[in-house]
Design a protein around this motif. Structure first.
Motif, PDB file in Angstrom:
ATOM      1  N   ARG A  74      59.406  14.381  25.954  1.00  0.00           N
ATOM      2  CA  ARG A  74      58.737  15.654  25.642  1.00  0.00           C
ATOM      3  C   ARG A  74      57.263  15.411  25.284  1.00  0.00           C
ATOM      4  NH1 ARG A  74      60.267  17.283  20.181  1.00  0.00           N
ATOM      5  NH2 ARG A  74      58.721  15.680  19.828  1.00  0.00           N
ATOM      6  N   THR A 106      73.543  20.625  24.611  1.00  0.00           N
ATOM      7  CA  THR A 106      72.660  21.744  24.979  1.00  0.00           C
ATOM      8  C   THR A 106      71.739  22.108  23.815  1.00  0.00           C
ATOM      9  OG1 THR A 106      74.466  22.524  26.339  1.00  0.00           O
ATOM     10  CG2 THR A 106      72.713  24.088  25.953  1.00  0.00           C
ATOM     11  N   GLU A 107      72.291  22.078  22.611  1.00  0.00           N
ATOM     12  CA  GLU A 107      71.508  22.482  21.443  1.00  0.00           C
ATOM     13  C   GLU A 107      70.349  21.496  21.213  1.00  0.00           C
ATOM     14  OE1 GLU A 107      71.567  25.257  19.857  1.00  0.00           O
ATOM     15  OE2 GLU A 107      69.932  24.467  18.620  1.00  0.00           O
ATOM     16  N   ALA A 108      70.668  20.203  21.336  1.00  0.00           N
ATOM     17  CA  ALA A 108      69.636  19.180  21.122  1.00  0.00           C
ATOM     18  C   ALA A 108      68.519  19.343  22.156  1.00  0.00           C
ATOM     19  CB  ALA A 108      70.262  17.795  21.238  1.00  0.00           C
ATOM     20  N   CYS A 109      68.914  19.616  23.388  1.00  0.00           N
ATOM     21  CA  CYS A 109      67.936  19.764  24.477  1.00  0.00           C
ATOM     22  C   CYS A 109      67.054  20.989  24.229  1.00  0.00           C
ATOM     23  CB  CYS A 109      68.707  19.887  25.786  1.00  0.00           C
ATOM     24  SG  CYS A 109      67.664  20.104  27.211  1.00  0.00           S
ATOM     25  N   ARG A 110      67.703  22.092  23.851  1.00  0.00           N
ATOM     26  CA  ARG A 110      66.956  23.335  23.589  1.00  0.00           C
ATOM     27  C   ARG A 110      65.928  23.111  22.479  1.00  0.00           C
ATOM     28  NH1 ARG A 110      71.154  26.219  21.898  1.00  0.00           N
ATOM     29  NH2 ARG A 110      71.705  27.103  23.899  1.00  0.00           N
ATOM     30  N   HIS A 111      66.379  22.440  21.421  1.00  0.00           N
ATOM     31  CA  HIS A 111      65.526  22.186  20.273  1.00  0.00           C
ATOM     32  C   HIS A 111      64.306  21.341  20.687  1.00  0.00           C
ATOM     33  CE1 HIS A 111      64.704  21.682  16.067  1.00  0.00           C
ATOM     34  NE2 HIS A 111      64.562  20.387  16.259  1.00  0.00           N
ATOM     35  N   ASN A 112      64.555  20.355  21.542  1.00  0.00           N
ATOM     36  CA  ASN A 112      63.490  19.463  22.002  1.00  0.00           C
ATOM     37  C   ASN A 112      62.474  20.197  22.884  1.00  0.00           C
ATOM     38  OD1 ASN A 112      62.365  16.874  22.147  1.00  0.00           O
ATOM     39  ND2 ASN A 112      63.463  16.378  24.040  1.00  0.00           N
ATOM     40  N   GLN A 114      61.639  23.487  22.742  1.00  0.00           N
ATOM     41  CA  GLN A 114      60.890  24.620  22.179  1.00  0.00           C
ATOM     42  C   GLN A 114      59.393  24.338  21.980  1.00  0.00           C
ATOM     43  OE1 GLN A 114      63.735  25.490  19.167  1.00  0.00           O
ATOM     44  NE2 GLN A 114      64.540  27.251  20.303  1.00  0.00           N
ATOM     45  N   GLU A 118      56.385  26.501  23.839  1.00  0.00           N
ATOM     46  CA  GLU A 118      55.372  27.182  23.035  1.00  0.00           C
ATOM     47  C   GLU A 118      53.966  26.694  23.423  1.00  0.00           C
ATOM     48  OE1 GLU A 118      56.560  27.191  18.974  1.00  0.00           O
ATOM     49  OE2 GLU A 118      54.582  27.908  18.346  1.00  0.00           O
ATOM     50  N   GLU A 146      67.122  31.501  28.037  1.00  0.00           N
ATOM     51  CA  GLU A 146      66.730  31.621  26.634  1.00  0.00           C
ATOM     52  C   GLU A 146      65.222  31.425  26.480  1.00  0.00           C
ATOM     53  OE1 GLU A 146      71.009  29.891  25.119  1.00  0.00           O
ATOM     54  OE2 GLU A 146      69.183  28.694  24.818  1.00  0.00           O
ATOM     55  N   GLU A 150      62.526  34.116  25.082  1.00  0.00           N
ATOM     56  CA  GLU A 150      61.764  33.822  23.873  1.00  0.00           C
ATOM     57  C   GLU A 150      60.265  33.614  24.126  1.00  0.00           C
ATOM     58  OE1 GLU A 150      62.089  31.046  19.893  1.00  0.00           O
ATOM     59  OE2 GLU A 150      63.672  30.986  21.394  1.00  0.00           O
TER      60      GLU A 150
END
Ligand code: FDA
Length: 297
Positions: A74, A106-112, A114, A118, A146, A150
């Motif tokens: 990232r 999926t959650e870890a990937c989404r968090h990474n 964001q 942005e 998502e 967002e």
């Protein structure tokens, strides 16, 4: 046969490590890969921007095995977003979610993702989320949706060889999510993917028509002039063609001369082996071309 052998070899980690550190890496890849460093990709991007061609920067790398590696990927892409902003490049970034930790959850990937989404939105650019093997499609589209809702500056990729793709495109169009349409580059079983070239091509034409009719900012990614005909009567300001850096350069020039919008996918970085092997599999005749470059040194 040669195609499937090349795709098989593209997934051998030992061979990959050996190739990526070998002294022939640079002469082997320079036609299709901008270089090892971000600066190399920026230089290519500037050059193509001068020719009225836009770019999408792809920091090469695929499946990561820890969140530290995912965060490092990232950060590399964040560097390219900052370069796009500070150097006013006309470019987006392309990413693969397996580089961002999709295999770790999926959650870890989404968090990474964001902070990247942005930063890209603030920089006025866009994150194009490449599509990988079929096992990732549901999770990839879920994350793209998502991010779209967002942040709003993402583009999904749909592969015409997948049997599910018409339904996916209809849904993405209805949600106003931009799509890049490609034929598809992975080896897939017949249950999920159309087996013949003719079927894939006719599905591509059908899906391209759907995107041009009711999609938002669609991109037709192909080097196939027969596929490009799907857009022959479309408003040229409402879509773009996308092609890979180094592939069919004459055709790229012809499209810009004719007033089409064109974006080149510009890969860079030292993890070039799987990308390079997929390009060889698409056109084994490239092996000969590449062998000549290596022999010339
Ligand atoms: P096709 O393979 O039928 O080729 C058409 C013509 O172009 C032929 O004349 C061929 O010789 C020439 N050609 C094609 N590839 C060439 C090459 N490597 N070198 C030289 N000539 C070549 N896939 C995926 O699964 N997920 C993704 O996210 C993406 N993203 C993506 C972005 C962009 C910008 C592009 C252009 C492509 C992708 N792809 C992809 C790859 C895509 O799925 C597909 O494998 C290749 O684009 C090859 O398909 P074509 O549509 O070019 O047609």
């Amino acid at each position: 046969m040669l195609r499937s052998t090349l795709l098989f070899l593209s997934q051998r980690p030992g061979l990959r490590r050996w190739m990526e550190t070998s002294p022939i890496a640079e002469p082997l890849t320079h036609r299709f890969v901008a270089g090892q460093e971000l600066e190399d990709a920026v230089a290519v991007c500037r050059k193509v921007n001068e020719e009225r061609i836009e770019a999408s920067l792809d920091h090469l790398g695929e499946n990561v095995h820890s969140m530290e590696e995912a965060a490092a990927s990232r950060d590399q892409v964040l560097r390219s977003v900052r370069a796009i902003e500070s150097q006013k490049l006309r470019a987006t970034v392309s990413i693969k979610l397996t580089q961002f930790g999709l295999d770790l959850g999926t959650e870890a990937c989404r968090h990474n993702l964001q902070p990247l989404a942005e930063a890209a939105c603030n920089a006025g650019t866009r994150v194009e989320v490449d599509m990988e093997a079929s096992e990732y499609v549901n999770r990839t589209l879920q994350i793209v949706r998502e991010l779209h809702h967002e942040y709003g500056c993402v583009r999904a990729v749909i592969q015409a060889y997948l049997r599910r793709s018409e339904e996916d495109i209809r849904q993405l169009n209805a949600e106003g999510i931009p799509v890049r349409l490609c034929k598809g580059a992975y080896q897939e079983p017949d249950e999920v993917a159309l087996p013949s070239r003719d079927e894939i091509d006719s599905n591509y034409m059908k899906l391209a028509a759907l995107l041009l009719e009711s999609g938002v900012d669609p991109a037709l990614a192909t080097h196939d002039e027969a596929m490009m005909k799907a857009a022959s009567t479309a408003d040229r300001t409402k879509f773009e063609f996308q092609m890979l850096y180094g592939v069919r350069r004459e055709l790229q020039r012809k499209l810009t001369r004719e007033g089409y919008r064109l974006r080149l996918y510009v890969p860079y970085g030292d993890a070039w082996y799987p990308y390079f092997m997929r390009r060889m599999a698409e056109r084994p005749a490239n092996l000969w071309f590449v062998a000549q470059s290596v022999l010339r040194g």
